[in-house]
Design an enzyme around this catalytic site. Sequence first.
Site, short mmCIF file in Angstrom:
data_model
loop_
_atom_site.label_atom_id
_atom_site.label_comp_id
_atom_site.label_asym_id
_atom_site.label_seq_id
_atom_site.Cartn_x
_atom_site.Cartn_y
_atom_site.Cartn_z
N SER A 139 3.88 6.57 -4.35
CA SER A 139 2.62 7.31 -4.32
C SER A 139 1.53 6.49 -5.01
O SER A 139 1.06 6.82 -6.10
CB SER A 139 2.78 8.66 -5.03
OG SER A 139 3.37 8.47 -6.31
N GLN A 155 5.09 -11.54 -18.68
CA GLN A 155 3.78 -10.91 -18.79
C GLN A 155 3.41 -10.64 -20.25
O GLN A 155 2.25 -10.80 -20.64
CB GLN A 155 3.75 -9.63 -17.96
CG GLN A 155 3.87 -9.89 -16.46
CD GLN A 155 3.63 -8.66 -15.61
OE1 GLN A 155 3.53 -7.56 -16.12
NE2 GLN A 155 3.56 -8.85 -14.30
N GLY A 159 5.77 -5.34 -10.89
CA GLY A 159 7.17 -5.15 -11.25
C GLY A 159 8.00 -5.17 -9.99
O GLY A 159 7.46 -5.18 -8.88
N ASP A 215 2.91 12.46 -13.71
CA ASP A 215 3.78 13.64 -13.78
C ASP A 215 3.02 14.82 -14.38
O ASP A 215 3.18 15.97 -13.93
CB ASP A 215 5.01 13.33 -14.63
CG ASP A 215 5.64 12.01 -14.24
OD1 ASP A 215 6.14 11.91 -13.11
OD2 ASP A 215 5.61 11.06 -15.05
N ARG A 237 0.89 16.25 -11.74
CA ARG A 237 1.71 17.00 -10.78
C ARG A 237 2.08 18.37 -11.33
O ARG A 237 2.09 19.37 -10.60
CB ARG A 237 2.97 16.19 -10.45
CG ARG A 237 2.73 15.00 -9.55
CD ARG A 237 3.92 14.08 -9.51
NE ARG A 237 3.73 13.01 -8.52
CZ ARG A 237 4.46 11.90 -8.47
NH1 ARG A 237 5.41 11.70 -9.34
NH2 ARG A 237 4.23 10.99 -7.53
N ARG A 249 17.64 3.36 -11.04
CA ARG A 249 16.81 2.66 -12.03
C ARG A 249 17.53 1.43 -12.57
O ARG A 249 16.91 0.41 -12.87
CB ARG A 249 16.45 3.62 -13.16
CG ARG A 249 15.65 4.82 -12.68
CD ARG A 249 15.42 5.81 -13.79
NE ARG A 249 14.48 5.34 -14.78
CZ ARG A 249 13.17 5.37 -14.62
NH1 ARG A 249 12.66 5.82 -13.50
NH2 ARG A 249 12.37 4.96 -15.56
N ASN A 307 13.09 -6.53 -13.90
CA ASN A 307 11.89 -6.19 -14.63
C ASN A 307 11.88 -6.74 -16.06
O ASN A 307 10.81 -7.01 -16.61
CB ASN A 307 11.68 -4.68 -14.63
CG ASN A 307 11.06 -4.20 -13.33
OD1 ASN A 307 9.91 -4.49 -13.06
ND2 ASN A 307 11.83 -3.51 -12.51
N HIS A 347 9.71 8.64 -17.70
CA HIS A 347 9.14 8.79 -16.35
C HIS A 347 10.29 8.59 -15.36
O HIS A 347 10.45 7.53 -14.74
CB HIS A 347 8.03 7.77 -16.13
CG HIS A 347 7.47 7.80 -14.74
ND1 HIS A 347 6.86 8.92 -14.20
CD2 HIS A 347 7.44 6.86 -13.77
CE1 HIS A 347 6.47 8.65 -12.97
NE2 HIS A 347 6.81 7.42 -12.68
N ARG A 403 10.89 0.02 -7.03
CA ARG A 403 12.01 0.87 -6.70
C ARG A 403 11.88 1.29 -5.25
O ARG A 403 10.83 1.74 -4.81
CB ARG A 403 12.01 2.11 -7.61
CG ARG A 403 13.20 3.03 -7.39
CD ARG A 403 13.06 4.25 -8.29
NE ARG A 403 14.13 5.20 -8.06
CZ ARG A 403 14.10 6.47 -8.46
NH1 ARG A 403 13.06 6.90 -9.13
NH2 ARG A 403 15.10 7.27 -8.21
N ASN A 463 7.60 0.81 -12.73
CA ASN A 463 8.84 1.43 -13.19
C ASN A 463 9.97 0.42 -13.35
O ASN A 463 10.01 -0.58 -12.65
CB ASN A 463 9.26 2.52 -12.19
CG ASN A 463 8.38 3.74 -12.29
OD1 ASN A 463 8.01 4.15 -13.39
ND2 ASN A 463 8.02 4.32 -11.16
#
Length: 274
Positions: free
Chosen positions: A184, A54, A31, A101, A104, A40, A47, A129, A34, A73
């Site tokens: 991450s 895809q 994608g 998330d 986390r 966003r 995207n 998200h 970001r 994202n």
Amino acid sequence: MDIMLFITGAVATTDVVEACKGVNIAIMVGGFPRKEGMERKDVMSKNVSIYKSQASALEEYAAKDVKVLVVANPANTNALILKEFAPSIPEKNITCLTRLDHNRALGQISERLDVPVSKVKNVIIWGNHSSTQYPDVSHAVVETEHGEQPVAKLVADDAWLHGEFISVVQQRGAAIIKARKLSSALSAASSACDHIRDWVLGTPKGTWVSMGVYSDGSYDVPPGLIYSYPVTCENGEWSIVQGLSVDEFSRGKLVATADELVEEKAMAYSCFSS
């Protein structure tokens, strides 16, 4: 019984037929990324174009029972775009990643209570998200020597649970991007493995996880969104956990993140013809 999986080979390719032909599990990590300072909305139109193509490839070449996990994202809306342009793939087979998330949130509770993260279960990530997601511990528990104890009782600090805890989980991705100038990736990869493992092999009895799935209207969330819910998995199928109480504070959070997804959906659809 432990089940061990081994990779027997890998193919690196830019050929869409070779990449998608006959696949049973598709993890969509491609994608427009970001980057620091980007909203966003900045990445939506790019995207839409990526996920239209895809989706068409999966529609034509993938196995008919393919399970799809969208990681890139904005993951919820990318998954929705993919669903729109791959109509033969069942809606229950298209999901997005909110396990990152979820993990986390488990980690924050583990650290706060100084217990192994494996002892904490049944947190919930509701919604998008994004920074509107709602990490909810209303039904979460910790396994102790005296049996399962509610997280809220053990933490005994509603101000932290309704404030810092939520904001830390919501902003963790942005904080990592700010610190590393990169996302991450390793945590996301680990969470994607968790998501697929539980989807295929099932969730432990009495435990639920968070997955972005197609809303059927549960918990008064508008149908037709890809929304993160608490789910259990069995025999390769997920089911939304039903009957959980939602207090006034939580209801406001569920509505706010749903509103953002409705806005993203409208924005994405406006890009379909562009």
